[in-house]
Design a protein around this motif. Sequence first.
Motif, PDB file in Angstrom:
ATOM      1  N   VAL A  26     -29.682-129.303  25.506  1.00 42.33           N
ATOM      2  CA  VAL A  26     -29.215-130.177  26.584  1.00 42.33           C
ATOM      3  C   VAL A  26     -30.214-130.180  27.729  1.00 42.33           C
ATOM      4  CG1 VAL A  26     -27.319-130.608  28.187  1.00 42.33           C
ATOM      5  CG2 VAL A  26     -26.828-129.767  25.919  1.00 42.33           C
ATOM      6  N   LEU A  27     -30.889-129.059  27.947  1.00 44.06           N
ATOM      7  CA  LEU A  27     -31.914-129.024  28.996  1.00 44.06           C
ATOM      8  C   LEU A  27     -33.066-129.963  28.653  1.00 44.06           C
ATOM      9  CD1 LEU A  27     -32.023-125.225  29.899  1.00 44.06           C
ATOM     10  CD2 LEU A  27     -30.969-127.085  31.175  1.00 44.06           C
ATOM     11  N   LEU A  28     -33.442-130.003  27.378  1.00 47.88           N
ATOM     12  CA  LEU A  28     -34.476-130.953  26.958  1.00 47.88           C
ATOM     13  C   LEU A  28     -33.988-132.385  27.113  1.00 47.88           C
ATOM     14  CD1 LEU A  28     -36.061-129.289  23.806  1.00 47.88           C
ATOM     15  CD2 LEU A  28     -37.086-129.624  26.044  1.00 47.88           C
ATOM     16  N   ASP A  29     -32.707-132.612  26.811  1.00 43.17           N
ATOM     17  CA  ASP A  29     -32.120-133.929  27.063  1.00 43.17           C
ATOM     18  C   ASP A  29     -32.243-134.286  28.537  1.00 43.17           C
ATOM     19  OD1 ASP A  29     -31.225-134.986  24.615  1.00 43.17           O
ATOM     20  OD2 ASP A  29     -29.429-133.743  24.648  1.00 43.17           O
ATOM     21  N   GLY A  30     -31.920-133.331  29.386  1.00 48.20           N
ATOM     22  CA  GLY A  30     -31.999-133.564  30.822  1.00 48.20           C
ATOM     23  C   GLY A  30     -33.398-133.902  31.294  1.00 48.20           C
ATOM     24  N   ILE A  31     -34.386-133.222  30.748  1.00 52.77           N
ATOM     25  CA  ILE A  31     -35.782-133.527  31.104  1.00 52.77           C
ATOM     26  C   ILE A  31     -36.131-134.947  30.684  1.00 52.77           C
ATOM     27  CG2 ILE A  31     -38.189-132.967  30.578  1.00 52.77           C
ATOM     28  CD1 ILE A  31     -37.285-130.014  30.354  1.00 52.77           C
ATOM     29  N   CYS A  32     -35.762-135.308  29.461  1.00 54.00           N
ATOM     30  CA  CYS A  32     -36.045-136.657  28.967  1.00 54.00           C
ATOM     31  C   CYS A  32     -35.325-137.714  29.795  1.00 54.00           C
ATOM     32  CB  CYS A  32     -35.648-136.784  27.492  1.00 54.00           C
ATOM     33  SG  CYS A  32     -36.679-135.851  26.363  1.00 54.00           S
ATOM     34  N   LEU A  75     -36.753-142.864  26.184  1.00 56.25           N
ATOM     35  CA  LEU A  75     -36.310-141.532  26.575  1.00 56.25           C
ATOM     36  C   LEU A  75     -34.819-141.468  26.902  1.00 56.25           C
ATOM     37  CD1 LEU A  75     -39.325-140.484  28.817  1.00 56.25           C
ATOM     38  CD2 LEU A  75     -38.745-139.594  26.559  1.00 56.25           C
ATOM     39  N   LEU A  76     -34.209-142.597  27.209  1.00 56.32           N
ATOM     40  CA  LEU A  76     -32.800-142.600  27.592  1.00 56.32           C
ATOM     41  C   LEU A  76     -31.848-142.811  26.423  1.00 56.32           C
ATOM     42  CD1 LEU A  76     -32.758-144.518  30.978  1.00 56.32           C
ATOM     43  CD2 LEU A  76     -32.412-142.096  30.592  1.00 56.32           C
ATOM     44  N   ILE A  77     -32.265-143.537  25.422  1.00 50.62           N
ATOM     45  CA  ILE A  77     -31.385-143.832  24.285  1.00 50.62           C
ATOM     46  C   ILE A  77     -31.326-142.589  23.388  1.00 50.62           C
ATOM     47  CG2 ILE A  77     -31.073-145.292  22.255  1.00 50.62           C
ATOM     48  CD1 ILE A  77     -32.488-147.520  23.881  1.00 50.62           C
ATOM     49  N   PRO A  78     -30.114-142.070  23.139  1.00 52.80           N
ATOM     50  CA  PRO A  78     -29.992-140.806  22.394  1.00 52.80           C
ATOM     51  C   PRO A  78     -30.683-140.802  21.029  1.00 52.80           C
ATOM     52  CG  PRO A  78     -27.888-141.387  23.362  1.00 52.80           C
ATOM     53  CD  PRO A  78     -28.809-142.562  23.590  1.00 52.80           C
ATOM     54  N   ALA A  79     -30.634-141.895  20.306  1.00 53.29           N
ATOM     55  CA  ALA A  79     -31.238-141.925  18.963  1.00 53.29           C
ATOM     56  C   ALA A  79     -32.756-141.746  19.015  1.00 53.29           C
ATOM     57  CB  ALA A  79     -30.882-143.231  18.266  1.00 53.29           C
ATOM     58  N   THR A  80     -33.398-142.346  19.993  1.00 45.59           N
ATOM     59  CA  THR A  80     -34.853-142.224  20.094  1.00 45.59           C
ATOM     60  C   THR A  80     -35.264-140.998  20.900  1.00 45.59           C
ATOM     61  OG1 THR A  80     -34.843-143.731  21.985  1.00 45.59           O
ATOM     62  CG2 THR A  80     -35.282-144.684  19.825  1.00 45.59           C
ATOM     63  N   ARG A  81     -34.357-140.512  21.736  1.00 42.29           N
ATOM     64  CA  ARG A  81     -34.658-139.332  22.550  1.00 42.29           C
ATOM     65  C   ARG A  81     -34.891-138.110  21.674  1.00 42.29           C
ATOM     66  NH1 ARG A  81     -30.705-139.500  26.525  1.00 42.29           N
ATOM     67  NH2 ARG A  81     -29.252-138.367  25.214  1.00 42.29           N
ATOM     68  N   GLY A  83     -27.142-138.923  31.963  1.00 41.08           N
ATOM     69  CA  GLY A  83     -27.295-137.708  32.765  1.00 41.08           C
ATOM     70  C   GLY A  83     -25.972-136.986  32.972  1.00 41.08           C
ATOM     71  N   LEU A  84     -24.920-137.753  33.282  1.00 37.96           N
ATOM     72  CA  LEU A  84     -23.606-137.141  33.454  1.00 37.96           C
ATOM     73  C   LEU A  84     -23.092-136.548  32.146  1.00 37.96           C
ATOM     74  CD1 LEU A  84     -21.881-139.704  35.852  1.00 37.96           C
ATOM     75  CD2 LEU A  84     -22.625-137.365  36.379  1.00 37.96           C
ATOM     76  N   GLN A  85     -23.360-137.230  31.053  1.00 38.37           N
ATOM     77  CA  GLN A  85     -22.941-136.711  29.747  1.00 38.37           C
ATOM     78  C   GLN A  85     -23.673-135.409  29.423  1.00 38.37           C
ATOM     79  OE1 GLN A  85     -23.267-139.544  26.573  1.00 38.37           O
ATOM     80  NE2 GLN A  85     -22.747-138.069  25.001  1.00 38.37           N
ATOM     81  N   ALA A  86     -24.968-135.357  29.711  1.00 39.21           N
ATOM     82  CA  ALA A  86     -25.744-134.139  29.462  1.00 39.21           C
ATOM     83  C   ALA A  86     -25.259-133.004  30.363  1.00 39.21           C
ATOM     84  CB  ALA A  86     -27.227-134.408  29.689  1.00 39.21           C
ATOM     85  N   LEU A  87     -24.938-133.317  31.599  1.00 37.81           N
ATOM     86  CA  LEU A  87     -24.434-132.304  32.520  1.00 37.81           C
ATOM     87  C   LEU A  87     -23.100-131.733  32.042  1.00 37.81           C
ATOM     88  CD1 LEU A  87     -24.902-130.839  35.185  1.00 37.81           C
ATOM     89  CD2 LEU A  87     -23.710-132.709  36.325  1.00 37.81           C
ATOM     90  N   ARG A  88     -22.209-132.612  31.603  1.00 37.81           N
ATOM     91  CA  ARG A  88     -20.916-132.144  31.077  1.00 37.81           C
ATOM     92  C   ARG A  88     -21.105-131.252  29.849  1.00 37.81           C
ATOM     93  NH1 ARG A  88     -19.359-137.740  31.390  1.00 37.81           N
ATOM     94  NH2 ARG A  88     -18.647-138.114  33.500  1.00 37.81           N
ATOM     95  N   LEU A  89     -21.994-131.653  28.961  1.00 35.31           N
ATOM     96  CA  LEU A  89     -22.243-130.872  27.756  1.00 35.31           C
ATOM     97  C   LEU A  89     -22.866-129.513  28.099  1.00 35.31           C
ATOM     98  CD1 LEU A  89     -22.082-130.767  24.684  1.00 35.31           C
ATOM     99  CD2 LEU A  89     -24.303-131.910  24.598  1.00 35.31           C
ATOM    100  N   ALA A  90     -23.762-129.493  29.075  1.00 42.20           N
ATOM    101  CA  ALA A  90     -24.373-128.230  29.499  1.00 42.20           C
ATOM    102  C   ALA A  90     -23.324-127.302  30.100  1.00 42.20           C
ATOM    103  CB  ALA A  90     -25.491-128.493  30.509  1.00 42.20           C
ATOM    104  N   GLN A  91     -22.414-127.850  30.903  1.00 44.63           N
ATOM    105  CA  GLN A  91     -21.348-127.038  31.481  1.00 44.63           C
ATOM    106  C   GLN A  91     -20.435-126.493  30.392  1.00 44.63           C
ATOM    107  OE1 GLN A  91     -19.646-129.860  34.221  1.00 44.63           O
ATOM    108  NE2 GLN A  91     -20.867-129.110  35.943  1.00 44.63           N
ATOM    109  N   LEU A  92     -20.106-127.321  29.421  1.00 41.41           N
ATOM    110  CA  LEU A  92     -19.241-126.891  28.324  1.00 41.41           C
ATOM    111  C   LEU A  92     -19.898-125.780  27.508  1.00 41.41           C
ATOM    112  CD1 LEU A  92     -16.582-127.440  26.741  1.00 41.41           C
ATOM    113  CD2 LEU A  92     -17.917-129.010  25.327  1.00 41.41           C
ATOM    114  N   GLN A  93     -21.176-125.946  27.195  1.00 38.83           N
ATOM    115  CA  GLN A  93     -21.879-124.923  26.420  1.00 38.83           C
ATOM    116  C   GLN A  93     -22.000-123.624  27.215  1.00 38.83           C
ATOM    117  OE1 GLN A  93     -25.603-126.625  25.167  1.00 38.83           O
ATOM    118  NE2 GLN A  93     -24.687-127.658  23.410  1.00 38.83           N
ATOM    119  N   THR A  94     -22.226-123.728  28.517  1.00 40.13           N
ATOM    120  CA  THR A  94     -22.321-122.535  29.349  1.00 40.13           C
ATOM    121  C   THR A  94     -20.986-121.817  29.422  1.00 40.13           C
ATOM    122  OG1 THR A  94     -24.043-123.612  30.670  1.00 40.13           O
ATOM    123  CG2 THR A  94     -22.996-121.688  31.628  1.00 40.13           C
TER     124      THR A  94
END
Length: 131
Positions: free
Chosen positions: A71-77, A99-105, A51-62
Motif C-alpha cells: 500500500v505504501l508503494l501504491d501511495g507513492i504511485c 500511475l493512478l489506474i490500479p490495473a496499470t499501477r 489515495g483515500l482507498q490506499a489510506l483506508r487499506l493501510a489503516q486496516l492492514q496496520t
Amino acid sequence: MFRLLLLLIIIVPALEIAVLILSGNVLGVWPTILLIIATGVLGAWLAKKEGLQALRLAQLQTQQGQLPSGVLLDGICILVGGVVLLTPGFITDAIGFFLLIPATRTIAKAFLLKLFHHMIKNGNFVIMTRK
C-alpha cells in the motif's frame, strides 16, 4: 541519476510543448484547453479516490498487525501520478493516469520494487532497523 533527472526536466517540457502545439493545430485552441482542464479535473478526482482507498487499506492492514508495504508503494504511485496530472500536457497526463489506474499501477509498483532492490543491493539505499 541526476543526469537522467536533468534530461527529463529538459526533454519532457519540450515534448509537451510540441504535442500541445500539434493538438492546437489539429483540434483547435479551445478544445485543446478544455481537454487539458478536463484531464486535470478527472485526474484530481481519481487521485483523491485512489489515495483515500490506499489510506483506508493501510489503516486496516496496520490495525491487523501487518506491514502495509504494498500500500505504501501504491501511495507513492498515487502521489506522483496526482502531481504529474496537475502539470499541463498530454504526455504527463498519460503518465499520471498510468500511475493512478490500479490495473496499470501494478506495473509501476513492480518496477519500483525492482529499482529499490537494485539500490539496496548496490548500497545506494540503506534500510535501518530498530531493535
